[in-house]
Each structure stands twice: as C-alpha cells, then as structure tokens.
Motif scaffolding. Structure first.
Motif, PDB file in Angstrom:
ATOM      1  N   ASP A   7       0.821  -1.203   0.000  1.00  0.00           N
ATOM      2  CA  ASP A   7       0.000   0.000   0.000  1.00  0.00           C
ATOM      3  C   ASP A   7       0.862   1.263   0.000  1.00  0.00           C
ATOM      4  O   ASP A   7       0.531   2.246  -0.660  1.00  0.00           O
ATOM      5  CB  ASP A   7      -0.921   0.019   1.222  1.00  0.00           C
ATOM      6  CG  ASP A   7      -2.069  -0.977   1.097  1.00  0.00           C
ATOM      7  OD1 ASP A   7      -2.332  -1.426  -0.036  1.00  0.00           O
ATOM      8  OD2 ASP A   7      -2.691  -1.298   2.122  1.00  0.00           O
ATOM      9  N   GLU A  48      -4.994  -3.427  -7.214  1.00  0.00           N
ATOM     10  CA  GLU A  48      -5.213  -3.349  -5.777  1.00  0.00           C
ATOM     11  C   GLU A  48      -4.945  -4.712  -5.130  1.00  0.00           C
ATOM     12  O   GLU A  48      -5.835  -5.322  -4.539  1.00  0.00           O
ATOM     13  CB  GLU A  48      -6.653  -2.901  -5.495  1.00  0.00           C
ATOM     14  CG  GLU A  48      -6.756  -1.779  -4.466  1.00  0.00           C
ATOM     15  CD  GLU A  48      -6.477  -2.245  -3.053  1.00  0.00           C
ATOM     16  OE1 GLU A  48      -5.355  -2.710  -2.807  1.00  0.00           O
ATOM     17  OE2 GLU A  48      -7.353  -2.140  -2.204  1.00  0.00           O
ATOM     18  N   PHE A  52      -5.806  -5.381  -1.223  1.00  0.00           N
ATOM     19  CA  PHE A  52      -7.084  -5.859  -0.693  1.00  0.00           C
ATOM     20  C   PHE A  52      -7.009  -7.342  -0.365  1.00  0.00           C
ATOM     21  O   PHE A  52      -7.404  -7.775   0.732  1.00  0.00           O
ATOM     22  CB  PHE A  52      -8.194  -5.599  -1.710  1.00  0.00           C
ATOM     23  CG  PHE A  52      -9.523  -6.215  -1.343  1.00  0.00           C
ATOM     24  CD1 PHE A  52     -10.396  -5.550  -0.509  1.00  0.00           C
ATOM     25  CD2 PHE A  52      -9.878  -7.467  -1.826  1.00  0.00           C
ATOM     26  CE1 PHE A  52     -11.611  -6.126  -0.156  1.00  0.00           C
ATOM     27  CE2 PHE A  52     -11.099  -8.049  -1.487  1.00  0.00           C
ATOM     28  CZ  PHE A  52     -11.964  -7.363  -0.645  1.00  0.00           C
ATOM     29  N   HIS A  77      -4.410  -8.099   2.484  1.00  0.00           N
ATOM     30  CA  HIS A  77      -4.999  -7.793   3.790  1.00  0.00           C
ATOM     31  C   HIS A  77      -6.023  -8.857   4.177  1.00  0.00           C
ATOM     32  O   HIS A  77      -6.073  -9.289   5.338  1.00  0.00           O
ATOM     33  CB  HIS A  77      -5.690  -6.422   3.751  1.00  0.00           C
ATOM     34  CG  HIS A  77      -4.757  -5.265   3.893  1.00  0.00           C
ATOM     35  ND1 HIS A  77      -4.110  -4.958   5.077  1.00  0.00           N
ATOM     36  CD2 HIS A  77      -4.350  -4.332   2.995  1.00  0.00           C
ATOM     37  CE1 HIS A  77      -3.357  -3.889   4.905  1.00  0.00           C
ATOM     38  NE2 HIS A  77      -3.487  -3.486   3.658  1.00  0.00           N
ATOM     39  N   SER A 114      -8.983  -0.979  11.755  1.00  0.00           N
ATOM     40  CA  SER A 114      -9.922  -0.795  10.654  1.00  0.00           C
ATOM     41  C   SER A 114     -10.300   0.672  10.497  1.00  0.00           C
ATOM     42  O   SER A 114     -10.391   1.180   9.371  1.00  0.00           O
ATOM     43  CB  SER A 114     -11.168  -1.642  10.906  1.00  0.00           C
ATOM     44  OG  SER A 114     -12.188  -1.336   9.979  1.00  0.00           O
ATOM     45  N   ASP A 160      -9.256   2.277   7.185  1.00  0.00           N
ATOM     46  CA  ASP A 160     -10.473   2.181   6.376  1.00  0.00           C
ATOM     47  C   ASP A 160     -10.512   0.855   5.630  1.00  0.00           C
ATOM     48  O   ASP A 160     -10.849   0.795   4.446  1.00  0.00           O
ATOM     49  CB  ASP A 160     -10.564   3.367   5.404  1.00  0.00           C
ATOM     50  CG  ASP A 160     -11.984   3.569   4.878  1.00  0.00           C
ATOM     51  OD1 ASP A 160     -12.908   2.992   5.469  1.00  0.00           O
ATOM     52  OD2 ASP A 160     -12.160   4.285   3.877  1.00  0.00           O
ATOM     53  N   ARG A 161     -10.146  -0.216   6.335  1.00  0.00           N
ATOM     54  CA  ARG A 161     -10.193  -1.579   5.789  1.00  0.00           C
ATOM     55  C   ARG A 161     -11.212  -2.371   6.594  1.00  0.00           C
ATOM     56  O   ARG A 161     -11.006  -2.652   7.787  1.00  0.00           O
ATOM     57  CB  ARG A 161      -8.825  -2.251   5.886  1.00  0.00           C
ATOM     58  CG  ARG A 161      -7.755  -1.668   4.994  1.00  0.00           C
ATOM     59  CD  ARG A 161      -7.860  -2.212   3.599  1.00  0.00           C
ATOM     60  NE  ARG A 161      -6.770  -1.738   2.739  1.00  0.00           N
ATOM     61  CZ  ARG A 161      -6.669  -2.037   1.457  1.00  0.00           C
ATOM     62  NH1 ARG A 161      -7.574  -2.806   0.883  1.00  0.00           N
ATOM     63  NH2 ARG A 161      -5.678  -1.575   0.739  1.00  0.00           N
ATOM     64  N   SER A 162     -12.332  -2.734   5.977  1.00  0.00           N
ATOM     65  CA  SER A 162     -13.436  -3.332   6.712  1.00  0.00           C
ATOM     66  C   SER A 162     -13.138  -4.738   7.209  1.00  0.00           C
ATOM     67  O   SER A 162     -13.770  -5.201   8.163  1.00  0.00           O
ATOM     68  CB  SER A 162     -14.692  -3.357   5.835  1.00  0.00           C
ATOM     69  OG  SER A 162     -14.460  -4.088   4.647  1.00  0.00           O
ATOM     70  N   TYR A 174     -10.705  -5.890   8.924  1.00  0.00           N
ATOM     71  CA  TYR A 174     -10.264  -5.870  10.316  1.00  0.00           C
ATOM     72  C   TYR A 174     -11.434  -5.589  11.255  1.00  0.00           C
ATOM     73  O   TYR A 174     -11.469  -6.099  12.375  1.00  0.00           O
ATOM     74  CB  TYR A 174      -9.159  -4.827  10.498  1.00  0.00           C
ATOM     75  CG  TYR A 174      -7.918  -5.146   9.705  1.00  0.00           C
ATOM     76  CD1 TYR A 174      -7.097  -6.201  10.064  1.00  0.00           C
ATOM     77  CD2 TYR A 174      -7.576  -4.403   8.581  1.00  0.00           C
ATOM     78  CE1 TYR A 174      -5.964  -6.521   9.338  1.00  0.00           C
ATOM     79  CE2 TYR A 174      -6.445  -4.700   7.838  1.00  0.00           C
ATOM     80  CZ  TYR A 174      -5.641  -5.766   8.218  1.00  0.00           C
ATOM     81  OH  TYR A 174      -4.523  -6.078   7.492  1.00  0.00           O
ATOM     82  N   ARG A 209      -4.312   5.086   3.819  1.00  0.00           N
ATOM     83  CA  ARG A 209      -5.704   5.424   3.556  1.00  0.00           C
ATOM     84  C   ARG A 209      -5.894   5.950   2.142  1.00  0.00           C
ATOM     85  O   ARG A 209      -6.888   5.684   1.491  1.00  0.00           O
ATOM     86  CB  ARG A 209      -6.187   6.486   4.558  1.00  0.00           C
ATOM     87  CG  ARG A 209      -6.393   5.972   5.951  1.00  0.00           C
ATOM     88  CD  ARG A 209      -6.736   7.103   6.905  1.00  0.00           C
ATOM     89  NE  ARG A 209      -8.003   7.722   6.560  1.00  0.00           N
ATOM     90  CZ  ARG A 209      -9.177   7.366   7.052  1.00  0.00           C
ATOM     91  NH1 ARG A 209      -9.248   6.376   7.921  1.00  0.00           N
ATOM     92  NH2 ARG A 209     -10.287   7.986   6.714  1.00  0.00           N
ATOM     93  N   ARG A 228      -6.002   3.235  -0.798  1.00  0.00           N
ATOM     94  CA  ARG A 228      -7.077   2.256  -0.822  1.00  0.00           C
ATOM     95  C   ARG A 228      -8.069   2.658  -1.895  1.00  0.00           C
ATOM     96  O   ARG A 228      -8.711   3.692  -1.807  1.00  0.00           O
ATOM     97  CB  ARG A 228      -7.775   2.192   0.536  1.00  0.00           C
ATOM     98  CG  ARG A 228      -8.764   1.063   0.640  1.00  0.00           C
ATOM     99  CD  ARG A 228      -9.568   1.206   1.913  1.00  0.00           C
ATOM    100  NE  ARG A 228     -10.360   2.426   1.891  1.00  0.00           N
ATOM    101  CZ  ARG A 228     -11.535   2.538   1.287  1.00  0.00           C
ATOM    102  NH1 ARG A 228     -12.032   1.517   0.633  1.00  0.00           N
ATOM    103  NH2 ARG A 228     -12.207   3.669   1.322  1.00  0.00           N
TER     104      ARG A 228
END
Length: 354
Positions: A219, A228, A231, A234, A270, A274-276, A278, A345, A348
């Motif tokens: 990232d 990406e 994603f 992660h 998270s 801003d990674r859902s 987690y 952030r 993403r």
C-alpha cells in the motif's frame, strides 16, 4: 445530499442556471460537455456492476466444479487423468483469457479466466504426484481434502501454484491473482509446519502478521494505476492471523482478556486504515469474548445481561454519532494520523475486483 447520490442534469437546466447568473456564459459549453462525459461514465459503471458480479459468480461455480468438489468419480481417473483434465481446462482458460484481457471492456473477464487457469495448478500437480508417487512426507489422501486438512503431502502443489502465480502476475495486471497466491502461501506455511512438527496455529498467526506487513508495504509503494493487490493481501493475512489467534490455547482469563483486547485493536486498525476486514474479524472475536464472559465468568450474575444490553445500545449510539459526523471525524483522523498511515488510507481504491 449524500456523497454518492445520483441526480440528472439536462441542457435546459444548464440554460436555466445561466439565465439566473449562476454560470459564466463563456464556460457554458465546457460545463455541458463535462456533465455529459460524467453521465456516460456513471452509466458505464452502473452497467458494468452486474457484469462483474456475473463474472465472479461464474468463476466461483467453475472453481467449485474443478477444485472444491472433486469427488471419488474424479479420483477413479488416476493421476495422469487428473493432470490431463487440469492441463486441458487450464490451457483453454488461458486462450480465452488472452482474448478477453486485451479489451478494456472485458478485462475483468479475461483476468478471471487467467485466475481459473492458475487455480487448476494444484490439481495438475496432485495428478502428477499421484501418478508418480512422489510426495513430500506421507501421501495426503484424496484431492477434495486439500482445502480442509493440514498435511505435509500438499507442499509441492502449493509451491507449484506460487511459481505459476508469480509468472502470471508478471504479464497480467489483475488484482484477484493475489488471492490464490496468498492462499497458496498460507497453506504452504501450514503444511510445512506439519512436515517440521511445528504448531500450525502459531504458524498461521505469524504468517498472517507477515502477510499483513507485506500488504502495508504494498500500500505504501502502490501507485494509483497499480492493481489493488493490497485488498487480497490484507484479507488473507487478516484471516490467517485471526484464525491462528482464535485457535490458540485460551484456558486462562488473562489470555482470553488479551484475545479480546487484540480484537479491539483490529477494530481500531480498521478505523485508521479504512479496511473493513479488520472490523469484521475484530468484531467477531470481541463478540466471542463477550460470549465467554456471559456464559462462563458471569453466568450467575443477574445484572450482567443488563450491562451487555447497555453496552450494545452504546455501540449503536456510537454508530449513529459516527454516521452523523463521519466527514468531520474523517478529517480529524487524517489530521492526527502519522504520514505513513495517511498514505495507507489514500491508496485504498475500489479496484480490488479489477
């Protein structure tokens, strides 16, 4: 008005705004051309959503047929028969993938066809090993156990998948390719732990941490035009870490408390990144810890259910408060985060499926 609320603007609306003095006359045609271009982009995006979902659904069905649901009937074909089936299907997927990947409007379909060919690599390797009897460790059993059991005999299948994945990624820039690559790496570390007589739970936890670190590094170095991959890195890294953590011995209350605290940390991570993923895993883990408190520690305490109700309502109230102030909070968070977290952030994107 919501940030992504859609509304239409006609040429008459532009003329009306011009007559009211809301627009500069010299920029009228330029504004209309801009609005028309954006309208076409929205139409293309909305129209492609169903197509992308159909592509992925079809991919899952094909994977289920050729990878997950290989049953006794397939095993009766013998090793060379399985390898031949995998090679034929894989070759056809590659040919079709080359045809569709070169066109912008069907690039996702082409990338998924390449991914299907990659996902047949372990079946091909399994067939060759079954025919030759060359296994790492003891024979692992039938192919349909590949996704279910940690066994040393799967290692060659995973190594071959990793090698093919790296070769494909060099020529095909498609983010989903990181998914089978990450899974193969995870399974390899687990099966190596079986070969080396190590605890596969701790191995999974450590691998998850390493893959999450790799995702953060990607990232930080990623450019906007890059796929990406983060994603999927992660996703697999978080699942490997959380799965290993959840399976570790938690017979003492201190260890269970640490488990709940780490899951709260995942929720905070998270919010920062801003990674859902987690948030989902951290929420599941923390909910499990609350369940342990309710069913074991405070089983006979009358007021504990009330405490949980109040806690749940407080969480809901926090969600409502965040919803109403999310823009201001987002600006506040971005103003207080270290530069490297801000970078995480910013990169993403919404290209995880492309």
């Amino acid at each position: 008005m919501g940030d992504d609320e859609f509304f239409s603007v006609t040429s008459g609306d532009v003329d009306e705004a011009l007559s009211r003095g809301l627009l500069v006359p010299e920029r009228r045609d330029e504004l209309e051309a801009f609005l028309r271009a954006r309208s076409k982009e929205r139409e293309a995006t909305s129209g492609s959503t169903f197509s992308v979902l159909a592509y992925y659904l079809g991919t899952l069905v094909v994977l289920a047929a050729l990878s997950w649901f290989v049953a006794d009937a397939w095993e009766s074909m013998g090793g060379w028969g399985l390898a031949s089936v995998a090679a034929v299907y894989g070759g056809l997927f590659v040919l079709a993938g080359r045809r569709f990947y070169g066109r912008e409007e069907t690039r996702v379909l082409g990338g998924l066809l390449f991914s299907l060919a990659l996902c047949l690599t372990p079946l091909f390797a399994y067939g060759v090993q079954k025919a030759t009897g060359l296994w790492t460790g003891t024979p692992p059993g039938e192919y349909d156990s590949f996704l279910h059991w940690v066994r040393s005999g799967w290692c060659v299948m995973e190594l071959s998948t990793i090698a093919v994945a790296l070769a494909v990624i060099r020529g095909v820039r498609f983010s989903f390719l990181a998914a089978p690559l990450s899974l193969a790496l995870w399974y390899l570390t687990m099966d190596l732990s079986s070969l080396l007589k190590r605890d596969h739970r701790m191995t999974s936890l450590l691998f998850g941490l390493a893959l999450m670190a790799l995702a953060f590094l990607w990232d930080l170095r990623r450019k906007r035009e890059d796929p990406e991959y983060g994603f999927w890195l992660h996703l697999v890294g978080a699942v490997a870490f959380w799965g290993g953590l959840s399976l570790l011995d938690g017979r003492t209350e201190l260890r269970r408390f640490l488990y709940g605290s780490i899951n709260l940390g995942l929720i905070a991570l998270s919010a920062a990144l801003d990674r859902s993923i987690y948030l989902i895993l951290g929420g599941l883990g923390f909910f499990g810890y609350l369940g342990h408190l309710a069913w074991s520690v405070f089983e006979d305490v009358l007021y504990f259910p009330l405490v949980l109700v109040l806690f749940g309502l407080a969480v809901m109230a926090c969600g409502l408060w965040y919803h109403r102030r999310r823009k201001a909070l987002s600006l506040w968070i971005e103003g207080h985060l270290p530069p490297f977290l801000l970078r995480l952030r910013e990169v993403r994107g919404d290209s995880a499926w492309k």
